[in-house]
Design an enzyme around this catalytic site. Structure first.
Site, PDB file in Angstrom:
ATOM      1  NE  ARG A   1      -3.632   2.579   0.603  1.00  0.00           N
ATOM      2  CZ  ARG A   1      -3.496   3.805   0.123  1.00  0.00           C
ATOM      3  NH1 ARG A   1      -2.485   4.097  -0.686  1.00  0.00           N
ATOM      4  NH2 ARG A   1      -4.375   4.744   0.428  1.00  0.00           N
TER       5      ARG A   1
ATOM      6  CG  HIS B   1      -4.777   8.806   5.678  1.00  0.00           C
ATOM      7  ND1 HIS B   1      -5.360   8.366   4.519  1.00  0.00           N
ATOM      8  CD2 HIS B   1      -4.047   7.759   6.153  1.00  0.00           C
ATOM      9  CE1 HIS B   1      -5.013   7.114   4.307  1.00  0.00           C
ATOM     10  NE2 HIS B   1      -4.219   6.715   5.273  1.00  0.00           N
TER      11      HIS B   1
ATOM     12  CD  GLU C   1      -3.668   4.045   8.268  1.00  0.00           C
ATOM     13  OE1 GLU C   1      -3.849   4.752   7.258  1.00  0.00           O
ATOM     14  OE2 GLU C   1      -2.798   3.141   8.320  1.00  0.00           O
TER      15      GLU C   1
ATOM     16  CG  HIS D   1     -21.649  -1.427  28.481  1.00  0.00           C
ATOM     17  ND1 HIS D   1     -22.046  -2.617  27.891  1.00  0.00           N
ATOM     18  CD2 HIS D   1     -20.875  -0.798  27.548  1.00  0.00           C
ATOM     19  CE1 HIS D   1     -21.528  -2.706  26.671  1.00  0.00           C
ATOM     20  NE2 HIS D   1     -20.823  -1.616  26.439  1.00  0.00           N
TER      21      HIS D   1
ATOM     22  CG  HIS E   1     -19.111   3.075  25.685  1.00  0.00           C
ATOM     23  ND1 HIS E   1     -18.096   2.413  26.352  1.00  0.00           N
ATOM     24  CD2 HIS E   1     -19.804   2.115  25.002  1.00  0.00           C
ATOM     25  CE1 HIS E   1     -18.156   1.123  26.083  1.00  0.00           C
ATOM     26  NE2 HIS E   1     -19.188   0.913  25.270  1.00  0.00           N
TER      27      HIS E   1
ATOM     28  CD  GLU F   1     -19.530  -0.597  21.691  1.00  0.00           C
ATOM     29  OE1 GLU F   1     -19.602  -1.765  21.262  1.00  0.00           O
ATOM     30  OE2 GLU F   1     -19.930  -0.261  22.827  1.00  0.00           O
TER      31      GLU F   1
ATOM     32  CG  HIS G   1     -24.650  -0.704  24.133  1.00  0.00           C
ATOM     33  ND1 HIS G   1     -24.280   0.522  24.644  1.00  0.00           N
ATOM     34  CD2 HIS G   1     -23.476  -1.342  23.844  1.00  0.00           C
ATOM     35  CE1 HIS G   1     -22.975   0.621  24.672  1.00  0.00           C
ATOM     36  NE2 HIS G   1     -22.452  -0.503  24.191  1.00  0.00           N
TER      37      HIS G   1
END
Length: 465
Positions: free
Chosen positions: A155, A160, A164, A338, A340, A345, A384
């Site tokens: 690659r 960017h 990443e 739980h 966040h 997420e 969730h």
């Protein structure tokens, strides 16, 4: 010997009289002792799932893939058959969309996408596909690319706007980069390893070993596009050769045959060891940064139903905008209820089959099903769980646009709240069961992946005698 003979004779006599010798764990003895029958002794005649006669007041999960069932929209006496066109394979993979739990309510946007539905870009010795906000509208904080590089395939050198983060799904890969001070970095990674390159850091990737590599890239902006990468060959192809020549202080003819378009993914030569390949020029110096991390080499936190590893800026300091957890959820276990508080997420399922119900407040909830290669979103602060509904362990990643992993456990919250407050909220009209609940949660011991007691260990009301 005489005692054994006497007991045998007594048993024969009692049997002839139609009596039975009480056994401590027998249904009869349990009832005589005033106990309820465990589920293993209950005799129930249950209709097959997804039929008009099926009844399930507890909304238990059904593994329609593992059991090779075809979901239909029947639930507790409601619903009817399907007459029009019907995609049976899709329905089997998403049973809780066909027959949602009775607790689902309201209008919630889609939170699931499968990489199988993403467009694949095929190149020399490799391929790539992406899941961004364009594919999954709820994925506003993070975007992802799934990439495969065969042995020796590169690659190409690029950078960017976004940071990443990456997880090696299989095989081996070499990463190269330079840091903000110009320090050189090279490392070879294996399955379960991570890398993180901050915004603008130039880098390259190359498949190693007989099978090369496959990895998951995550970028800290849901609007990221793999097509918007800054690529070396693309830049030089759009720069006058006279300028390139001046930049490198060489004759323009030297650059007569450089690529006239981006190479992106291409077959490279086989690299030697890092010691053989690392630059050694006068101005080269080794980077002080550590762009890589061995996540699966970490000692996991073992729970009653699996294990968890966390990699964030605490143990992977350079990863300032992405935190992650790697979870194993055993069959029958639950990634506990739980939420966040600091980020959405972004989940990726590597193995197993799961169902996830997301609570969005205001009486809104929706359930989604996940298989390997699927991506899930849970917006920050939405409650969730992740339930293993299959017959093999779930392996999944939970990824966040945050510097630290944070979650609140419902179980722990209940145990760290005054007893009367909890009972008044949930069991004001049922104090007996309130005491049972409090005895369970009062330890306030967080169990991120919990294995509930099996039906055969729990005492339930008698359905039939």
């Amino acid at each position: 010997m005489k005692l054994q003979s006497s007991l045998l004779l007594m048993g024969i006599v009692l049997n002839e009289l139609g009596l039975a010798v009480p056994v401590q764990d027998s249904p009869r003895q349990r009832l005589l002792d005033g106990h309820k029958l465990p589920a293993k002794y209950r005799k129930t005649k249950k209709a097959p799932p997804y039929t008009p006669g099926d009844r399930d007041p507890f909304d238990n999960a059904i593994d329609s893939v593992g059991k090779k069932l075809d979901p239909l929209p029947y639930r507790n006496g409601l619903g009817t058959s399907v007459l029009g066109p019907w995609n049976w394979e899709r329905s089997r993979q998403n049973p809780d969309l066909v027959r949602p739990p009775s607790t689902d309510r309201g209008d919630m946007q889609n939170m699931r996408w499968s990489f199988a539905d993403s467009h694949v870009r095929i190149e020399e010795g490799g391929w790539t596909r992406q899941t961004t906000v364009r594919e999954l509208g709820s994925s506003v904080e993070l975007a992802s690319v799934n990439m495969r590089l065969d042995e020796g395939v590169i690659r190409e050198l690029h950078w960017h706007k976004e940071a990443e983060w990456a997880y090696v799904l299989d095989g081996e890969v070499r990463v190269t980069a330079i840091d903000y001070e110009g320090g050189s970095f090279i490392d070879d990674l294996k399955k379960g390893d991570l890398w993180y390159f901050p915004s603008g850091v130039p880098h390259s990737l190359q498949g190693l070993g007989a099978n090369g590599t496959e990895f998951l890239l995550v970028f800290d902006d849901g609007a990221f596009s793999e097509e918007s990468t800054f690529i070396l060959t693309d830049w030089l192809a759009h720069t006058p050769k006279s300028v390139i020549a001046k930049n490198f202080n060489l004759a323009p003819e030297i650059f007569a045959h450089i690529p006239d378009a981006e190479k992106y993914i291409f077959q490279g030569s086989q690299p030697g060891s890092i010691d053989d390949e690392k630059p050694s020029g006068k101005g080269v110096r080794k980077s002080k940064e550590k762009f890589t991390h061995r996540m699966l080499d970490q000692e996991p936190k073992k729970t009653s139903g699996g294990q968890v590893r966390i990699a964030d800026s605490k143990n992977f300091p350079i990863s300032k905008t992405v935190a992650a957890a790697h979870a194993i959820i055993e069959p029958g276990a639950l990634r506990e209820m739980h939420w966040h508080p600091n980020a959405d997420e972004w989940s990726f399922f590597i193995k197993g089959r799961a169902r996830v119900t997301i609570f969005g407040s205001s009486g809104t909830a929706r359930t989604f099903d996940f298989m390997p290669g699927d991506v899930g979103i849970v917006p920050r602060n939405m409650g969730h769980f992740v339930e293993n509904i299959g017959d093999e362990p779930i392996e999944m990643l939970e990824v966040f646009r945050a510097d630290e992993f944070r979650d609140f456990s419902l179980f722990q919250w209940m145990g760290e709240t005054p007893k009367k407050m909890v009972i008044d909220h949930l069991f004001a009209d049922d104090p007996k069961n309130g005491e049972i609940f409090w005895d369970k949660v009062k330890s306030a011991e967080k169990d991120e992946v919990t294995m509930p007691d099996t039906d055969e260990d729990s005492e339930l009301p008698v359905d039939e005698l």
